[in-house]
Design a protein around this motif. Structure first.
Motif, PDB file in Angstrom:
ATOM      1  N   HIS A  15      -4.573  15.212-126.377  1.00 16.21           N
ATOM      2  CA  HIS A  15      -5.029  15.646-127.700  1.00 16.21           C
ATOM      3  C   HIS A  15      -3.946  15.507-128.760  1.00 16.21           C
ATOM      4  CE1 HIS A  15      -7.290  17.894-124.639  1.00 16.21           C
ATOM      5  NE2 HIS A  15      -8.306  17.807-125.471  1.00 16.21           N
ATOM      6  N   ASN A  17      -3.498  15.681-133.414  1.00 10.02           N
ATOM      7  CA  ASN A  17      -4.087  15.875-134.737  1.00 10.02           C
ATOM      8  C   ASN A  17      -3.134  15.237-135.741  1.00 10.02           C
ATOM      9  OD1 ASN A  17      -4.936  16.752-137.278  1.00 10.02           O
ATOM     10  ND2 ASN A  17      -5.804  18.637-136.446  1.00 10.02           N
ATOM     11  N   LYS A  24      -6.776  20.024-131.950  1.00 10.09           N
ATOM     12  CA  LYS A  24      -6.267  18.695-131.614  1.00 10.09           C
ATOM     13  C   LYS A  24      -7.443  17.945-130.998  1.00 10.09           C
ATOM     14  CE  LYS A  24      -1.494  19.781-131.665  1.00 10.09           C
ATOM     15  NZ  LYS A  24      -1.226  19.559-133.058  1.00 10.09           N
ATOM     16  N   TYR A  25      -7.533  16.653-131.274  1.00  9.92           N
ATOM     17  CA  TYR A  25      -8.675  15.845-130.884  1.00  9.92           C
ATOM     18  C   TYR A  25      -8.348  14.958-129.693  1.00  9.92           C
ATOM     19  CZ  TYR A  25      -9.851  17.375-135.566  1.00  9.92           C
ATOM     20  OH  TYR A  25     -10.084  18.152-136.675  1.00  9.92           O
ATOM     21  N   ASP A  40       0.455  12.754-133.278  1.00  4.06           N
ATOM     22  CA  ASP A  40       0.322  14.197-133.494  1.00  4.06           C
ATOM     23  C   ASP A  40       1.342  14.644-134.523  1.00  4.06           C
ATOM     24  OD1 ASP A  40      -0.888  16.686-132.968  1.00  4.06           O
ATOM     25  OD2 ASP A  40       0.802  17.254-131.694  1.00  4.06           O
ATOM     26  N   THR A  77      -8.480  23.091-128.676  1.00  5.57           N
ATOM     27  CA  THR A  77      -8.661  24.032-129.802  1.00  5.57           C
ATOM     28  C   THR A  77      -7.472  24.963-130.015  1.00  5.57           C
ATOM     29  OG1 THR A  77      -9.830  25.750-128.516  1.00  5.57           O
ATOM     30  CG2 THR A  77     -11.176  24.016-129.555  1.00  5.57           C
TER      31      THR A  77
END
Length: 164
Positions: A15, A17, A24-25, A40, A77
């Motif tokens: 993850h 972002n 975070k994706y 990130d 999350t």
């Protein structure tokens, strides 16, 4: 970094972002360097990021248990870069080294203190539910990068122990 033993866990989420913060994706794979995870960003460099907090880790089993308690939490999350399944989270300690996939070696530097930025992942904003001080063994963990490389979903994770 391949080892001759059976893995202790597996990466189930990578993850980032790019804008910073949470959530975070999921990206499937990312380059992990001593300065952090490529793609990130951290907004608060006083409390996040840097060589001793380059990567944030969390256990899928802890996320699932928290969700079962009614918290609206999911992988990414709470800001972790790597979500790991199968690793005995209660055994992981400061100084432990993890071999992740074929190349990456991480060293645990300490718990990631929770802050109100992740309150949305907890019922009634109870983000201290993952405080290492209040709930030992339930915290996300920070790590420094000892050996850089690409980490992918489904990469194996081996707990090498301290200073291995």
């Amino acid at each position: 970094m391949a080892t001759d033993r059976a893995p202790d866990g597996v990466v189930v989420g990578v993850h980032v972002n790019p804008a910073g913060g949470v959530p975070k994706y999921a990206v499937g794979l990312a380059l992990v360097t001593s300065s952090g995870v490529a793609g990130d960003r951290q907004r608060d460099l006083k409390h996040h990021g840097g060589p001793d907090r380059a990567v944030c880790l969390f256990a899928l089993e802890r996320i699932e248990a928290l969700a079962a308690e009614g918290h609206p939490i999911a992988p990414g999350t709470t800001g972790e870069n790597l979500t790991i399944a199968g690793l005995d989270w209660g055994r992981v300690d400061v100084g432990d080294r993890l071999a992740v996939g074929d190349d990456v070696v991480l060293e645990i530097t300490g718990p990631a203190p929770p802050c109100n930025t992740i309150a949305g992942s907890f019922k009634s904003g109870e983000f201290k539910r993952i405080s290492a001080k209040l709930h030992p063994g339930w915290s996300r963990l920070y790590a420094r990068v000892l050996r850089e490389g690409v980490v992918r979903e489904r990469a194996t994770v081996c707990l090498l122990g301290q200073g291995a």
